[in-house]
Design a protein around this motif. Structure first.
Motif, mmCIF file in Angstrom:
data_model
loop_
_atom_site.group_PDB
_atom_site.id
_atom_site.type_symbol
_atom_site.label_atom_id
_atom_site.label_comp_id
_atom_site.label_asym_id
_atom_site.label_seq_id
_atom_site.Cartn_x
_atom_site.Cartn_y
_atom_site.Cartn_z
ATOM 1 N N VAL A 123 4.207 -2.658 3.376
ATOM 2 C CA VAL A 123 3.078 -2.009 2.705
ATOM 3 C C VAL A 123 2.584 -2.893 1.567
ATOM 4 C CG1 VAL A 123 2.287 0.034 1.463
ATOM 5 C CG2 VAL A 123 4.041 0.260 3.248
ATOM 6 N N LEU A 124 1.298 -3.213 1.600
ATOM 7 C CA LEU A 124 0.660 -3.957 0.517
ATOM 8 C C LEU A 124 -0.118 -2.987 -0.364
ATOM 9 C CD1 LEU A 124 -0.362 -6.550 -0.916
ATOM 10 C CD2 LEU A 124 -2.200 -6.631 0.808
ATOM 11 N N ILE A 125 0.150 -3.010 -1.657
ATOM 12 C CA ILE A 125 -0.580 -2.171 -2.616
ATOM 13 C C ILE A 125 -1.459 -3.070 -3.464
ATOM 14 C CG2 ILE A 125 -0.407 -0.527 -4.506
ATOM 15 C CD1 ILE A 125 2.237 0.413 -3.389
ATOM 16 N N LEU A 126 -2.774 -2.912 -3.308
ATOM 17 C CA LEU A 126 -3.746 -3.671 -4.094
ATOM 18 C C LEU A 126 -4.118 -2.866 -5.336
ATOM 19 C CD1 LEU A 126 -6.124 -4.773 -1.181
ATOM 20 C CD2 LEU A 126 -4.248 -6.084 -2.199
ATOM 21 N N GLY A 127 -4.094 -3.524 -6.477
ATOM 22 C CA GLY A 127 -4.315 -2.803 -7.731
ATOM 23 C C GLY A 127 -3.092 -1.987 -8.099
ATOM 24 N N ALA A 128 -1.935 -2.619 -7.977
ATOM 25 C CA ALA A 128 -0.662 -1.896 -8.055
ATOM 26 C C ALA A 128 -0.360 -1.310 -9.418
ATOM 27 C CB ALA A 128 0.487 -2.812 -7.618
ATOM 28 N N ASN A 129 -1.083 -1.736 -10.458
ATOM 29 C CA ASN A 129 -0.836 -1.171 -11.779
ATOM 30 C C ASN A 129 -1.738 0.022 -12.085
ATOM 31 O OD1 ASN A 129 0.718 -1.378 -14.283
ATOM 32 N ND2 ASN A 129 -1.250 -1.875 -15.257
ATOM 33 N N GLY A 130 -2.579 0.431 -11.149
ATOM 34 C CA GLY A 130 -3.388 1.620 -11.355
ATOM 35 C C GLY A 130 -2.515 2.853 -11.521
ATOM 36 N N GLN A 131 -3.034 3.857 -12.209
ATOM 37 C CA GLN A 131 -2.195 5.018 -12.528
ATOM 38 C C GLN A 131 -1.754 5.771 -11.280
ATOM 39 O OE1 GLN A 131 -3.166 7.307 -16.236
ATOM 40 N NE2 GLN A 131 -5.036 6.096 -16.198
ATOM 41 N N ILE A 132 -2.628 5.904 -10.290
ATOM 42 C CA ILE A 132 -2.202 6.543 -9.040
ATOM 43 C C ILE A 132 -1.234 5.640 -8.300
ATOM 44 C CG2 ILE A 132 -2.958 7.421 -6.794
ATOM 45 C CD1 ILE A 132 -5.642 8.136 -8.116
ATOM 46 N N ALA A 133 -1.520 4.344 -8.262
ATOM 47 C CA ALA A 133 -0.639 3.409 -7.562
ATOM 48 C C ALA A 133 0.767 3.424 -8.147
ATOM 49 C CB ALA A 133 -1.226 2.005 -7.627
ATOM 50 N N ARG A 134 0.894 3.493 -9.454
ATOM 51 C CA ARG A 134 2.231 3.540 -10.057
ATOM 52 C C ARG A 134 2.976 4.799 -9.621
ATOM 53 N NH1 ARG A 134 3.087 -0.054 -14.516
ATOM 54 N NH2 ARG A 134 4.615 1.386 -15.388
ATOM 55 N N GLN A 135 2.244 5.900 -9.488
ATOM 56 C CA GLN A 135 2.872 7.134 -8.990
ATOM 57 C C GLN A 135 3.302 6.964 -7.530
ATOM 58 O OE1 GLN A 135 3.525 10.145 -10.372
ATOM 59 N NE2 GLN A 135 2.368 10.192 -12.273
ATOM 60 N N VAL A 136 2.479 6.294 -6.741
ATOM 61 C CA VAL A 136 2.835 6.037 -5.339
ATOM 62 C C VAL A 136 4.108 5.206 -5.258
ATOM 63 C CG1 VAL A 136 2.132 4.795 -3.240
ATOM 64 C CG2 VAL A 136 0.494 6.264 -4.437
ATOM 65 N N ILE A 137 4.178 4.161 -6.059
ATOM 66 C CA ILE A 137 5.376 3.309 -6.065
ATOM 67 C C ILE A 137 6.613 4.127 -6.420
ATOM 68 C CG2 ILE A 137 6.499 1.362 -7.230
ATOM 69 C CD1 ILE A 137 3.593 0.212 -7.586
ATOM 70 N N ALA A 138 6.506 4.948 -7.448
ATOM 71 C CA ALA A 138 7.642 5.767 -7.875
ATOM 72 C C ALA A 138 8.078 6.730 -6.770
ATOM 73 C CB ALA A 138 7.280 6.537 -9.143
ATOM 74 N N GLN A 139 7.115 7.343 -6.089
ATOM 75 C CA GLN A 139 7.459 8.295 -5.030
ATOM 76 C C GLN A 139 8.037 7.601 -3.812
ATOM 77 O OE1 GLN A 139 4.516 11.408 -4.279
ATOM 78 N NE2 GLN A 139 3.811 11.294 -6.400
ATOM 79 N N LEU A 140 7.535 6.417 -3.486
ATOM 80 C CA LEU A 140 8.108 5.667 -2.368
ATOM 81 C C LEU A 140 9.533 5.215 -2.689
ATOM 82 C CD1 LEU A 140 5.070 3.493 -1.209
ATOM 83 C CD2 LEU A 140 6.147 5.374 0.045
ATOM 84 N N LYS A 141 9.769 4.843 -3.950
ATOM 85 C CA LYS A 141 11.125 4.434 -4.352
ATOM 86 C C LYS A 141 12.126 5.563 -4.160
ATOM 87 C CE LYS A 141 11.949 2.220 -8.192
ATOM 88 N NZ LYS A 141 11.880 1.785 -9.608
ATOM 89 N N SER A 142 11.696 6.785 -4.422
ATOM 90 C CA SER A 142 12.622 7.922 -4.336
ATOM 91 C C SER A 142 12.738 8.483 -2.925
ATOM 92 C CB SER A 142 12.181 9.030 -5.296
ATOM 93 O OG SER A 142 10.920 9.551 -4.915
ATOM 94 N N SER A 143 11.895 8.011 -2.013
ATOM 95 C CA SER A 143 11.970 8.487 -0.630
ATOM 96 C C SER A 143 13.028 7.699 0.133
ATOM 97 C CB SER A 143 10.612 8.339 0.063
ATOM 98 O OG SER A 143 10.358 6.988 0.391
ATOM 99 N N LYS A 144 13.364 8.187 1.297
ATOM 100 C CA LYS A 144 14.369 7.513 2.124
ATOM 101 C C LYS A 144 13.733 6.661 3.216
ATOM 102 C CE LYS A 144 17.846 11.112 1.357
ATOM 103 N NZ LYS A 144 18.749 12.109 1.994
ATOM 104 N N ALA A 145 12.421 6.568 3.197
ATOM 105 C CA ALA A 145 11.724 5.802 4.225
ATOM 106 C C ALA A 145 11.991 4.311 4.055
ATOM 107 C CB ALA A 145 10.225 6.078 4.159
ATOM 108 N N ALA A 146 12.048 3.610 5.164
ATOM 109 C CA ALA A 146 12.294 2.170 5.149
ATOM 110 C C ALA A 146 10.978 1.442 4.897
ATOM 111 C CB ALA A 146 12.902 1.722 6.466
ATOM 112 N N MET A 147 10.756 1.059 3.657
ATOM 113 C CA MET A 147 9.513 0.427 3.248
ATOM 114 C C MET A 147 9.804 -0.869 2.498
ATOM 115 S SD MET A 147 6.804 2.547 3.848
ATOM 116 C CE MET A 147 6.730 4.201 4.562
ATOM 117 N N LYS A 148 8.998 -1.881 2.758
ATOM 118 C CA LYS A 148 9.033 -3.120 1.980
ATOM 119 C C LYS A 148 7.672 -3.255 1.294
ATOM 120 C CE LYS A 148 10.533 -7.255 0.695
ATOM 121 N NZ LYS A 148 9.377 -7.740 -0.073
#
Length: 213
Positions: A4-29
């Motif tokens: 998964v590529l996140i463009l504009g990764a420091n945006g406020q929604i993007a930071r929330q997405v990163i945090a939620q993906l980190k806490s999930s069990k899905a296999a993501m890079k």
């Protein structure tokens, strides 16, 4: 493993997405693409790739996009249409199909009543810029989802409903955490809402403008 590529990764929604993906069990890079990349190191997963770059640099985009399965764009700026053209062009060149794009409410004049009038007046040319970017994406052959959030809050809640492009927009506000949760669902289940433009709002927040404004 889903790349998964996140463009504009420091945006406020993007930071929330990163945090939620980190806490999930899905296999993501995750590959996190942003200007001034040091800003994201505090929340970046240990196995993520961080790239300092600008979406107007197509060479940098190509390097970041190689091997990606999903591109999530959390971009902003008066040049948003040009950014959309660059993203679509590079994705086409690399034969990457899945794009999740954060847009805004009002780009189809879909916001009814006094709230719609207030929204149009308050956002002004911002709406036209984002509408132009949305047209670029909708006229592409990508498997896109456009996400049109209501006015954003920082409330610590996940509480939202959605509307389609053909429907009147509902509500006036929604939390960034809620929008991020919707984006995470799209990333984890990439066949959802393909070639759709989806409004996202908190239920029962109808009014002439956001209650907090």
């Amino acid at each position: 493993m889903t790349n998964v590529l996140i463009l504009g990764a420091n945006g406020q929604i993007a930071r929330q997405v990163i945090a939620q993906l980190k806490s999930s069990k899905a296999a993501m890079k995750l590959t996190l693409f942003l200007r001034n990349a040091d800003r994201i190191k505090d929340i970046a997963p240990a196995d993520s790739t961080i790239i300092d770059g600008d979406t107007t640099d197509t060479d940098a985009l190509k390097k970041a996009m190689k091997g990606q399965d999903v591109v999530y764009a959390n971009l902003a700026g008066s040049n948003i249409e040009a950014q959309a053209k660059d993203v679509v062009s590079v994705m086409d060149a690399l034969r990457i199909k899945r794009l999740i794009w954060i847009s805004t409410l009002g780009i189809y004049d879909e916001v009814p009543g006094k709230f719609g009038e207030w929204n149009n007046k308050t956002l002004g040319s911002y709406i036209q810029n984002y509408a132009a970017a949305a047209q670029v994406i909708e006229h592409s052959d990508l498997d896109y989802t456009l996400v049109r959030p209501a006015w954003l809050t920082n409330k610590d809640e996940i509480d939202y409903e959605t509307t389609e492009k053909s429907e009147e927009f509902k509500g006036t506000e929604v939390s960034r955490k809620s929008v991020a949760n919707f984006v995470v669902h799209l990333i984890q289940e990439p066949n959802l809402e393909v070639k759709h433009s989806v409004g996202v709002n908190k239920p029962n927040t109808d009014g002439d403008k956001p209650a907090w404004y």
